[in-house]
Design a protein around this motif. Structure first.
Motif, PDB file in Angstrom:
ATOM      1  N   TRP A  26     -73.703  48.200  12.617  1.00  0.00           N
ATOM      2  CA  TRP A  26     -73.077  47.240  13.722  1.00  0.00           C
ATOM      3  C   TRP A  26     -73.831  46.194  14.019  1.00  0.00           C
ATOM      4  O   TRP A  26     -73.443  45.424  14.988  1.00  0.00           O
ATOM      5  N   ASN A  73     -71.897  46.981   5.243  1.00  0.00           N
ATOM      6  CA  ASN A  73     -72.190  47.841   6.186  1.00  0.00           C
ATOM      7  C   ASN A  73     -71.303  47.689   7.700  1.00  0.00           C
ATOM      8  O   ASN A  73     -70.980  48.394   8.430  1.00  0.00           O
ATOM      9  N   ARG A  75     -68.609  45.987   8.115  1.00  0.00           N
ATOM     10  CA  ARG A  75     -67.279  46.178   7.821  1.00  0.00           C
ATOM     11  C   ARG A  75     -67.003  47.711   7.857  1.00  0.00           C
ATOM     12  O   ARG A  75     -65.958  48.080   8.833  1.00  0.00           O
ATOM     13  N   ARG A  76     -67.716  48.663   7.410  1.00  0.00           N
ATOM     14  CA  ARG A  76     -67.821  50.185   7.827  1.00  0.00           C
ATOM     15  C   ARG A  76     -67.941  50.202   9.140  1.00  0.00           C
ATOM     16  O   ARG A  76     -66.947  51.057   9.756  1.00  0.00           O
ATOM     17  N   MET A  78     -67.110  48.314  11.829  1.00  0.00           N
ATOM     18  CA  MET A  78     -66.043  48.002  12.305  1.00  0.00           C
ATOM     19  C   MET A  78     -64.692  48.952  12.274  1.00  0.00           C
ATOM     20  O   MET A  78     -64.026  49.075  13.244  1.00  0.00           O
ATOM     21  N   ALA A  79     -64.564  49.565  11.239  1.00  0.00           N
ATOM     22  CA  ALA A  79     -63.708  50.609  10.915  1.00  0.00           C
ATOM     23  C   ALA A  79     -63.985  51.799  11.694  1.00  0.00           C
ATOM     24  O   ALA A  79     -63.154  52.514  12.088  1.00  0.00           O
ATOM     25  N   GLU A  80     -65.084  51.907  12.163  1.00  0.00           N
ATOM     26  CA  GLU A  80     -65.550  53.209  12.822  1.00  0.00           C
ATOM     27  C   GLU A  80     -65.654  52.672  14.469  1.00  0.00           C
ATOM     28  O   GLU A  80     -66.076  53.653  15.352  1.00  0.00           O
ATOM     29  N   LYS A  81     -65.084  51.586  14.809  1.00  0.00           N
ATOM     30  CA  LYS A  81     -65.121  51.168  16.082  1.00  0.00           C
ATOM     31  C   LYS A  81     -66.456  50.925  16.750  1.00  0.00           C
ATOM     32  O   LYS A  81     -66.691  50.894  17.873  1.00  0.00           O
ATOM     33  N   ASP A 154     -64.410  37.795  11.306  1.00  0.00           N
ATOM     34  CA  ASP A 154     -64.026  39.080  11.348  1.00  0.00           C
ATOM     35  C   ASP A 154     -64.853  39.697  12.174  1.00  0.00           C
ATOM     36  O   ASP A 154     -64.057  40.737  13.113  1.00  0.00           O
TER      37      ASP A 154
END
Length: 186
Positions: A26, A73, A75-76, A78-81, A154
């Motif tokens: 993040w 990383n 993107r991952r 972001m998927a995990e907020k 993004d």
């Protein structure tokens, strides 16, 4: 001796715990992101031999894929907020814009081409300079452009507002804060 061994074990344990905090998922870093850190490497990279020159070009060629891994990383995360703050992203975007506006010849990554050993032939100098420039223009520059586009498109729209800057505002952030505070203050 025992003291050195204990210090080494502590440093390794700290590094492992820092990795568990998963900052790479993040953190968009205006102080030590690739748009800064990569450009500090030439001052730390010795260039005395042709083998070191080949290793340097190889490192420069690895920078583009590293940036792509960084985006994966993020993107991952972001998927995990888990996402950086708006201010961090905007600062990095500004830094990336400044780099994009500079000709490759003016980038710090080209500095090694101007500090070659005196005993190198003109042909060797030209070959190295061309290899270095190619690594930047076909790898680093496009990767940083992709990173800039990714951040703008993004990350920025979902970045945390300034009233949510603390780690406690991220999933798992309170535990990460405790870990990082212990590492940094012990």
């Amino acid at each position: 001796d025992r003291v050195n061994r204990d210090m080494l074990h502590q440093a390794i344990d700290d590094d492992l715990q820092r990795m568990e905090c998963d900052l790479i998922a993040w953190n968009v870093d205006p102080l030590d992101g690739p748009q800064v850190a990569f450009f500090n490497i030439p001052s730390q990279q010795p260039l005395r031999t042709k083998a070191e020159a080949r290793a340097l070009v190889k490192r420069w060629r690895a920078m583009g894929p590293w940036v792509d891994d960084l985006m994966a990383n993020l993107r991952r995360g972001m998927a995990e907020k888990r996402v950086a703050t708006t201010a961090q992203v905007e600062r990095v975007l500004s830094e990336l814009d400044a780099l994009a506006a500079q000709p490759t010849a003016e980038w710090a990554l080209m500095e090694p081409a101007h500090a070659l050993p005196a005993d190198w032939s003109q042909s060797d100098r030209e070959h190295f300079s061309k290899e270095l420039q190619a690594a930047i223009e076909t790898g680093v520059r496009p990767a940083l452009a992709r990173y800039r586009e990714f951040l703008q498109r993004d990350v920025l729209p979902v970045a945390r507002p300034q009233d949510k800057v603390g780690l406690v505002n991220l999933p798992g952030g309170a535990a990460a804060y405790r870990t990082l505070a212990r590492i940094q203050t012990s």
